[in-house]
Write a protein that holds these residues in place. Structure first.
Motif, PDB file in Angstrom:
ATOM      1  N   ASP A  86      24.745 -12.142  59.591  1.00 38.65           N
ATOM      2  CA  ASP A  86      24.572 -13.266  58.674  1.00 38.65           C
ATOM      3  C   ASP A  86      23.119 -13.535  58.315  1.00 38.65           C
ATOM      4  O   ASP A  86      22.798 -13.804  57.156  1.00 38.65           O
ATOM      5  N   THR A  87      22.210 -13.447  59.290  1.00 42.20           N
ATOM      6  CA  THR A  87      20.828 -13.818  59.010  1.00 42.20           C
ATOM      7  C   THR A  87      20.148 -12.862  58.032  1.00 42.20           C
ATOM      8  O   THR A  87      19.244 -13.257  57.295  1.00 42.20           O
ATOM      9  N   ASP A 122      34.899  -8.166  57.609  1.00 44.76           N
ATOM     10  CA  ASP A 122      34.313  -9.216  58.441  1.00 44.76           C
ATOM     11  C   ASP A 122      32.787  -9.149  58.398  1.00 44.76           C
ATOM     12  O   ASP A 122      32.114 -10.169  58.221  1.00 44.76           O
ATOM     13  N   GLU A 123      32.224  -7.943  58.546  1.00 45.61           N
ATOM     14  CA  GLU A 123      30.768  -7.799  58.538  1.00 45.61           C
ATOM     15  C   GLU A 123      30.194  -8.150  57.164  1.00 45.61           C
ATOM     16  O   GLU A 123      29.188  -8.866  57.070  1.00 45.61           O
ATOM     17  N   ALA A 124      30.824  -7.645  56.108  1.00 44.36           N
ATOM     18  CA  ALA A 124      30.338  -7.927  54.761  1.00 44.36           C
ATOM     19  C   ALA A 124      30.416  -9.418  54.447  1.00 44.36           C
ATOM     20  O   ALA A 124      29.517  -9.985  53.812  1.00 44.36           O
ATOM     21  N   SER A 125      31.479 -10.051  54.924  1.00 46.20           N
ATOM     22  CA  SER A 125      31.636 -11.490  54.704  1.00 46.20           C
ATOM     23  C   SER A 125      30.518 -12.267  55.382  1.00 46.20           C
ATOM     24  O   SER A 125      29.974 -13.225  54.822  1.00 46.20           O
ATOM     25  N   GLY A 130      25.536 -15.385  54.786  1.00 42.80           N
ATOM     26  CA  GLY A 130      24.094 -15.561  54.978  1.00 42.80           C
ATOM     27  C   GLY A 130      23.362 -15.680  53.654  1.00 42.80           C
ATOM     28  O   GLY A 130      22.416 -16.466  53.518  1.00 42.80           O
ATOM     29  N   ILE A 131      23.793 -14.890  52.680  1.00 45.65           N
ATOM     30  CA  ILE A 131      23.223 -14.986  51.335  1.00 45.65           C
ATOM     31  C   ILE A 131      23.492 -16.370  50.757  1.00 45.65           C
ATOM     32  O   ILE A 131      22.599 -17.010  50.168  1.00 45.65           O
ATOM     33  N   SER A 132      24.721 -16.861  50.931  1.00 44.96           N
ATOM     34  CA  SER A 132      25.079 -18.192  50.449  1.00 44.96           C
ATOM     35  C   SER A 132      24.200 -19.260  51.095  1.00 44.96           C
ATOM     36  O   SER A 132      23.724 -20.189  50.422  1.00 44.96           O
ATOM     37  N   PRO A 229      15.464 -15.107  60.639  1.00 44.24           N
ATOM     38  CA  PRO A 229      15.379 -14.904  59.189  1.00 44.24           C
ATOM     39  C   PRO A 229      14.086 -15.428  58.581  1.00 44.24           C
ATOM     40  O   PRO A 229      13.422 -16.315  59.121  1.00 44.24           O
ATOM     41  N   THR A 230      13.754 -14.883  57.453  1.00 47.58           N
ATOM     42  CA  THR A 230      12.574 -15.270  56.684  1.00 47.58           C
ATOM     43  C   THR A 230      12.677 -16.729  56.246  1.00 47.58           C
ATOM     44  O   THR A 230      13.723 -17.176  55.776  1.00 47.58           O
TER      45      THR A 230
END
Length: 350
Positions: A86-87, A122-125, A130-132, A229-230
């Motif tokens: 996610d990060t 699951d991984e792509a979600s 994280g993008i959201s 994350p950044t």
């Protein structure tokens, strides 16, 4: 010539390694995440051939569109190794929107590109959630993207990410460095770690020292420190722009202070940076020690604790610090604009 008929099994796209149904299920899963980022200007949801966004030109007299695209580099390899998905999506947004905000632009919308050998829903979600999250922090709408299964190009759990963002700024509010003056102060804003830069060197240091990502480091693990994350600076900087006349902003990405700060300085000016003015996070000292890095290599590869540099006049300095700190940022006066002399470096560390 008579052709010999060969009996062969009936093939499908799925048998070639591409699962269209999985892609459709992923879109259904991520719709709520995209909906949380929506803005009034978004005219269509996910699933169309293209995204529709109405420009808020009623708020502008001479609007300028500002665009940026980027990825997250080999930090992806670390994320895959740690099983943290996610990060890295937040990193992707940050690398794009932080490049837009330095021009004074408000991010409007974001699109992503996710490519893999075999789609794991699951991984792509998790990546897209994280993008959201990153889009929410930046105030940008996640209006669409592309998920591609490419067996034979990507192997095992490998995947790749790219992002694209568009922002808007009033033409007379564009920040391009032309207002930078002799004697201006440079204010550094704290980073959250290495962000998404220098990870090829980081991974080399870890490999060479045979370090485990589970190694205890600053009451965390080495892996958790490196996957942080950044930081997204959009909202604090937009608030600052509304209160202070900012002369320039530099996003300290790959190339560090030595390569990024000169990008916003007029040719006749240079910068003097006092590296004792801020607390350099221990992860950078550890990387320097373990990699036997020279001072120049350290500051040319990593942000060393400074994610953004804001250039303002001396008269606006205290107001700038107060505004940033009020928005939850940690900031220091780290340097000054000086006259550039022939054959001297554009950035002097002292």
């Amino acid at each position: 010539m008579n052709e010999k008929k060969v009996s062969s099994p009936s093939l499908s796209y799925r048998s070639a390694g591409v699962d269209i149904d999985a892609g459709n299920r992923l879109v259904d899963q991520i719709r709520p995440a995209a909906a949380r980022t929506t803005r009034p200007e978004v005219l269509a949801g996910l699933g169309g051939f293209a995204s529709l966004f109405e420009l808020p030109i009623h708020r502008y007299q001479n609007p300028i569109l500002v665009a940026s695209t980027d990825g997250v580099g080999t930090k992806l390899k670390l994320a895959i190794q740690l099983g943290v998905y996610d990060t890295i999506g937040t990193d992707l947004v940050a690398m794009c929107v932080n490049d837009i905000i330095v021009q004074g632009a408000e991010p409007l919308f974001f699109l992503d590109y996710y490519a893999t050998g075999k789609l794991n829903i699951d991984e792509a979600s998790q990546v897209i959630h994280g993008i959201s999250h990153g889009c929410t922090l930046a105030g940008a709408a996640l209006v669409g993207g592309e998920t591609a299964e490419m067996p034979g190009i990507y192997q095992g759990n490998d995947y790749d990410l790219a992002g694209f963002c568009v922002g808007i700024v009033e033409k007379n509010a564009l920040i391009d460095g032309s207002e930078v003056q002799l004697g201006d102060n440079l204010i550094g804003i704290a980073s959250s770690g290495p962000h998404a830069n220098g990870y090829s060197l980081i991974r080399k240091i870890i490999e060479q020292g045979n370090w485990s990502l589970d190694t205890s480091f600053d009451n965390q693990t080495l892996g958790s420190v490196l996957i942080t994350p950044t930081r997204i600076y959009v909202k604090p900087l937009l608030e600052l722009f509304s209160k202070v006349q900012v002369h320039a902003v530099a996003h300290i990405t790959g190339g560090g202070l030595l390569e990024n700060l000169p990008r916003v300085l007029p040719i006749q000016l240079s910068a003097e940076i006092n590296i004792s003015k801020w607390v350099i996070p221990s992860i950078f000292r550890w990387l320097q020690q373990q990699g036997n890095l020279s001072k120049e290599e350290l500051y040319r590869t990593f942000n060393c604790g400074i994610g953004m540099v804001v250039c303002v006049s001396e008269a606006e300095t205290e107001k700038t610090l107060a505004c940033l700190e009020g928005a939850g940022e940690t900031a220091w006066v780290i340097g000054k604009i000086i006259e550039h002399q022939a054959e001297m470096p554009r950035i002097t560390l002292c």
